[in-house]
Structure formats: C-alpha cells, structure tokens
Write a protein that holds these residues in place. Structure first.
Motif, PDB file in Angstrom:
ATOM      1  N   VAL A 168       0.837  -1.198   0.000  1.00 49.72           N
ATOM      2  CA  VAL A 168       0.000   0.000   0.000  1.00 49.72           C
ATOM      3  C   VAL A 168       0.873   1.251   0.000  1.00 49.72           C
ATOM      4  CG1 VAL A 168      -1.733   1.340   1.266  1.00 49.72           C
ATOM      5  CG2 VAL A 168      -1.888  -1.167   1.183  1.00 49.72           C
ATOM      6  N   VAL A 169       0.663   2.112  -0.979  1.00 47.00           N
ATOM      7  CA  VAL A 169       1.335   3.412  -1.038  1.00 47.00           C
ATOM      8  C   VAL A 169       0.229   4.464  -1.072  1.00 47.00           C
ATOM      9  CG1 VAL A 169       2.886   4.922  -2.335  1.00 47.00           C
ATOM     10  CG2 VAL A 169       3.304   2.452  -2.281  1.00 47.00           C
ATOM     11  N   ARG A 170       0.082   5.177   0.034  1.00 46.96           N
ATOM     12  CA  ARG A 170      -1.092   6.050   0.159  1.00 46.96           C
ATOM     13  C   ARG A 170      -0.861   7.086   1.256  1.00 46.96           C
ATOM     14  NH1 ARG A 170      -7.133   3.429   0.546  1.00 46.96           N
ATOM     15  NH2 ARG A 170      -8.339   5.315   0.985  1.00 46.96           N
ATOM     16  N   THR A 171      -1.467   8.245   1.088  1.00 46.72           N
ATOM     17  CA  THR A 171      -1.410   9.290   2.103  1.00 46.72           C
ATOM     18  C   THR A 171      -2.803   9.489   2.677  1.00 46.72           C
ATOM     19  OG1 THR A 171       0.439  10.444   1.036  1.00 46.72           O
ATOM     20  CG2 THR A 171      -0.912  11.723   2.570  1.00 46.72           C
ATOM     21  N   PHE A 172      -2.914   9.405   3.983  1.00 45.41           N
ATOM     22  CA  PHE A 172      -4.179   9.642   4.674  1.00 45.41           C
ATOM     23  C   PHE A 172      -4.113  10.996   5.366  1.00 45.41           C
ATOM     24  CE2 PHE A 172      -4.187   4.967   4.577  1.00 45.41           C
ATOM     25  CZ  PHE A 172      -5.469   4.727   4.096  1.00 45.41           C
ATOM     26  N   THR A 173      -5.176  11.755   5.241  1.00 41.06           N
ATOM     27  CA  THR A 173      -5.266  13.049   5.903  1.00 41.06           C
ATOM     28  C   THR A 173      -6.169  12.922   7.122  1.00 41.06           C
ATOM     29  OG1 THR A 173      -4.952  14.236   3.821  1.00 41.06           O
ATOM     30  CG2 THR A 173      -5.928  15.463   5.655  1.00 41.06           C
ATOM     31  N   LEU A 174      -5.615  13.277   8.291  1.00 42.85           N
ATOM     32  CA  LEU A 174      -6.350  13.215   9.547  1.00 42.85           C
ATOM     33  C   LEU A 174      -6.532  14.626  10.088  1.00 42.85           C
ATOM     34  CD1 LEU A 174      -4.908  10.348   9.256  1.00 42.85           C
ATOM     35  CD2 LEU A 174      -5.220  10.160  11.716  1.00 42.85           C
ATOM     36  N   ARG A 175      -7.736  14.955  10.432  1.00 41.48           N
ATOM     37  CA  ARG A 175      -8.049  16.272  10.989  1.00 41.48           C
ATOM     38  C   ARG A 175      -8.280  16.110  12.491  1.00 41.48           C
ATOM     39  NH1 ARG A 175     -13.244  19.399  10.976  1.00 41.48           N
ATOM     40  NH2 ARG A 175     -12.727  21.607  10.958  1.00 41.48           N
ATOM     41  N   THR A 176      -7.403  16.695  13.278  1.00 45.50           N
ATOM     42  CA  THR A 176      -7.470  16.505  14.718  1.00 45.50           C
ATOM     43  C   THR A 176      -6.772  17.662  15.414  1.00 45.50           C
ATOM     44  OG1 THR A 176      -7.045  14.906  16.486  1.00 45.50           O
ATOM     45  CG2 THR A 176      -5.363  15.120  14.779  1.00 45.50           C
ATOM     46  N   SER A 177      -6.754  17.620  16.724  1.00 45.70           N
ATOM     47  CA  SER A 177      -6.100  18.689  17.486  1.00 45.70           C
ATOM     48  C   SER A 177      -4.609  18.390  17.637  1.00 45.70           C
ATOM     49  CB  SER A 177      -6.736  18.822  18.872  1.00 45.70           C
ATOM     50  OG  SER A 177      -6.456  17.669  19.653  1.00 45.70           O
ATOM     51  N   GLU A 178      -3.850  19.440  17.907  1.00 41.66           N
ATOM     52  CA  GLU A 178      -2.418  19.259  18.129  1.00 41.66           C
ATOM     53  C   GLU A 178      -2.164  18.386  19.357  1.00 41.66           C
ATOM     54  OE1 GLU A 178      -0.570  23.033  18.386  1.00 41.66           O
ATOM     55  OE2 GLU A 178      -0.955  23.579  16.287  1.00 41.66           O
ATOM     56  N   GLU A 179      -3.014  18.525  20.377  1.00 43.72           N
ATOM     57  CA  GLU A 179      -2.844  17.728  21.580  1.00 43.72           C
ATOM     58  C   GLU A 179      -3.040  16.246  21.294  1.00 43.72           C
ATOM     59  OE1 GLU A 179      -4.216  21.816  22.557  1.00 43.72           O
ATOM     60  OE2 GLU A 179      -5.012  20.226  21.293  1.00 43.72           O
ATOM     61  N   ARG A 205       1.634   7.196   4.451  1.00 44.36           N
ATOM     62  CA  ARG A 205       2.060   8.463   5.048  1.00 44.36           C
ATOM     63  C   ARG A 205       0.846   9.165   5.639  1.00 44.36           C
ATOM     64  NH1 ARG A 205       4.492  13.483   1.614  1.00 44.36           N
ATOM     65  NH2 ARG A 205       2.365  13.408   0.811  1.00 44.36           N
ATOM     66  N   LEU A 206       1.032   9.800   6.778  1.00 43.41           N
ATOM     67  CA  LEU A 206      -0.048  10.538   7.418  1.00 43.41           C
ATOM     68  C   LEU A 206       0.167  12.037   7.242  1.00 43.41           C
ATOM     69  CD1 LEU A 206      -0.572   8.655  10.804  1.00 43.41           C
ATOM     70  CD2 LEU A 206      -1.692   8.260   8.606  1.00 43.41           C
ATOM     71  N   ARG A 207      -0.912  12.732   7.012  1.00 40.04           N
ATOM     72  CA  ARG A 207      -0.879  14.201   6.950  1.00 40.04           C
ATOM     73  C   ARG A 207      -1.898  14.714   7.961  1.00 40.04           C
ATOM     74  NH1 ARG A 207      -3.121  18.672   3.756  1.00 40.04           N
ATOM     75  NH2 ARG A 207      -4.671  17.254   2.893  1.00 40.04           N
ATOM     76  N   PHE A 208      -1.428  15.380   8.995  1.00 38.91           N
ATOM     77  CA  PHE A 208      -2.316  15.908  10.021  1.00 38.91           C
ATOM     78  C   PHE A 208      -2.655  17.360   9.700  1.00 38.91           C
ATOM     79  CE2 PHE A 208      -0.153  12.479  12.335  1.00 38.91           C
ATOM     80  CZ  PHE A 208      -1.239  11.834  12.916  1.00 38.91           C
ATOM     81  N   VAL A 209      -3.928  17.692   9.771  1.00 43.22           N
ATOM     82  CA  VAL A 209      -4.362  19.079   9.596  1.00 43.22           C
ATOM     83  C   VAL A 209      -5.093  19.507  10.860  1.00 43.22           C
ATOM     84  CG1 VAL A 209      -4.484  18.945   7.095  1.00 43.22           C
ATOM     85  CG2 VAL A 209      -6.508  18.371   8.449  1.00 43.22           C
ATOM     86  N   HIS A 210      -4.989  20.783  11.174  1.00 43.02           N
ATOM     87  CA  HIS A 210      -5.543  21.306  12.425  1.00 43.02           C
ATOM     88  C   HIS A 210      -7.063  21.353  12.358  1.00 43.02           C
ATOM     89  CE1 HIS A 210      -5.770  23.477  16.146  1.00 43.02           C
ATOM     90  NE2 HIS A 210      -6.396  24.490  15.572  1.00 43.02           N
TER      91      HIS A 210
END
Length: 294
Positions: free
Chosen positions: A91-102, A123-128
């Motif tokens: 699996v080669v994929r980027t997931f975007t997770l929307r969560t808090s910095e904490e 790969r994970l991409r975190f957004v605020h």
C-alpha cells in the motif's frame, strides 16, 4: 453501445465449444443461446464457431479472442467482487487526519510506529481542527477526523468511540491550589485560562459553579489545551484540560480533580460512508482505535 454481457456469453461459448452446453451452463434455453451467438457474430464480424461434423469448432478469430475474453471476464468479476484481503506492504497512500495538536502529541508517536511496522508505504498528513463542521469529510479533503461528537454532528458521518475522558485541573507546582483542601469556592476565586476553539468564554465548569452560586474569573481564552497547560505552568492561571493529555504530569505542574461534578465525555473518530468498506481505511481505523485504547 455494445452489450458487455455478451463477453460472458462469448467466454462460455469458446470454453464449451457447444451451444447446448453453453446454454446449460448459463441456464439459458438453446434458442436463447443461438440468438446470443448470432449477436456475437454480428458484433465481431466473424462466425466464431462453425460446424465441423456433429460439433462446432472455433475460427482463427475466436482462438485469438479466447484468452483475451477470458481475462476480461475474470477482471470484471474481480472488480465486482468484495475485497477481502489487503497486502499492507504494497500500500502506497497518504491519509489526511483532521485533529487537534494535543491529540497528535499524545497519540501520534504510537500511531506512527504502528504504521511504520505494518505499512511503510503509508504516510499521514495531520491538519488542524478548528471547528466541528464535516464538510471536509464529505468532500474527501479529509479521510479521518477525531473529536467529541455532539448532537449537531452530520447524520451522514460515521463515528466510533476511541476513549472516554474527563476534565482535570492543572496549576504550576507550588500554586496555592496545590496545597490544602480544594473547595469549589477556592477554585472559583482563582484566575482561569479557558480553552475554546470557537472563542467562547464559558462552558460546563461555569454552569456547574453557577449552580452553587459561584462565578469564576476567566482571564484569557486560548484555542488549544497545550497553550493552556503552558500558561498554567508559567503563571498563576488555572487550566482545566482532558486527563488523557496529562496522563504523565509534565514537570513543574500540579494536577487535581475538579471540585465540581462534570460528566465524562467520549472522543471518537469520524469518517464518511464512502470510506467505510475501503480496506486500507478500515485498517487505519483499527490502528487508531488500538493506540487510543486503555
């Protein structure tokens, strides 16, 4: 537009070499199969099967098509068949997770370690997360979200609980509230930092204090719990934060139970139904649930 169902008929005819046997296999009448063969001949411009003695033999064009048609039918079945297995190593994929910095600070390291072990190509991409609107989940801009689900959550979003939590008080080491009995009155008399991503300046704690005839002084409103904790460490401000974020109290802080009764809350993950059956997304949800578990 060609009838793609004819590909299945052609595959069976070429495999059986007999109209009668092909009809039996597809549960059709011989006459219906003969009509299907006629349509195939018209579509391909070739007789496909011709009589030789008592049987039928394929034409050169039919022999040329046999393997190609068979593969097409197998591929079609694979597309329409539910997926049951996933090779995480591929699996080669980027997931975007929307969560808090904490949340990222508390659970990110364990989640990243789990992903690196199981699926190094992910790969994970975190957004605020600054609000509770589900538009990004619906539009596909975000794959997964975490937060406290309220009654205003979109009904089209799926949710699953991750853990239950409660608010606790935090002050600097040596703060007056770190010594002696703590009453609701002593708590209310201090200067407080309030966490609100929406800019509000009161919440459940204020309602609970008000029920006892008390009012606290909120000196500053911030958008994140990490900021509140940092201010509590360096000033005389009192912060109220989720217990999970300070399960190991940082140096220089004193933590205490709030002197008011508040209900616990549940932190959940949210996703759109379009992602529900996706095996890679399902695996990610399992990882998140496990690293957030007790």
């Amino acid at each position: 537009m060609p009838d793609l169902n004819l590909l299945i008929t052609l595959d069976v005819l070429l495999a059986e070499g007999s109209v009668a046997r092909a009809a039996q296999r597809l549960r059709l009448s011989p006459s219906a199969m003969s009509r299907a063969l006629a349509r195939l001949r018209a579509a391909t411009g070739d007789p496909l099967l011709v009589r030789a003695g008592r049987g039928l033999v394929p034409t050169p064009r039919a022999l040329q098509l046999r393997e190609q048609v068979s593969q097409l039918v197998q591929d079609a079945h694979a597309v329409l068949r539910p997926a049951h297995t996933l090779d995480l190593g591929e699996v080669v994929r980027t997931f975007t997770l929307r969560t808090s910095e904490e949340f990222v600070e508390r659970f990110g390291p364990a989640l990243l370690a789990r992903i690196a072990q199981d699926a190094p190509g992910v790969r994970l991409r975190f957004v605020h997360k600054s609000d509770k609107h589900s538009a990004l989940l619906r539009d596909g801009g975000v794959d997964l979200e975490t937060g406290v689900v309220d009654v205003g959550a979109s009904p089209e979003v799926l949710t699953q609980a991750l853990f239950r939590d409660r608010l606790v008080g935090v002050v600097r080491a040596g703060h007056p509230l770190s010594r002696g009995p703590l009453s609701a009155a002593r708590f209310a008399q201090g200067q407080h930092v309030y966490v609100s991503r929406r800019g509000q300046d009161r919440g459940q704690i204020d309602d609970a204090l008000e029920a006892q005839g008390l009012v606290r002084q909120v000196s500053i409103v911030v958008a994140g719990f990490n900021t509140a904790i940092a201010l509590a460490r360096g000033t005389d401000l009192i912060a109220s934060v989720p217990e999970r974020y300070i399960s190991v109290p940082p140096r220089g802080l004193h933590c205490f139970e709030l002197p008011v009764t508040l209900p616990p809350f549940t932190v959940a993950m949210l996703w759109h139904p379009r992602q529900d059956a996706d095996l890679a997304h399902r695996w990610l949800r399992t990882c998140l649930r496990e690293v957030c578990g007790p």
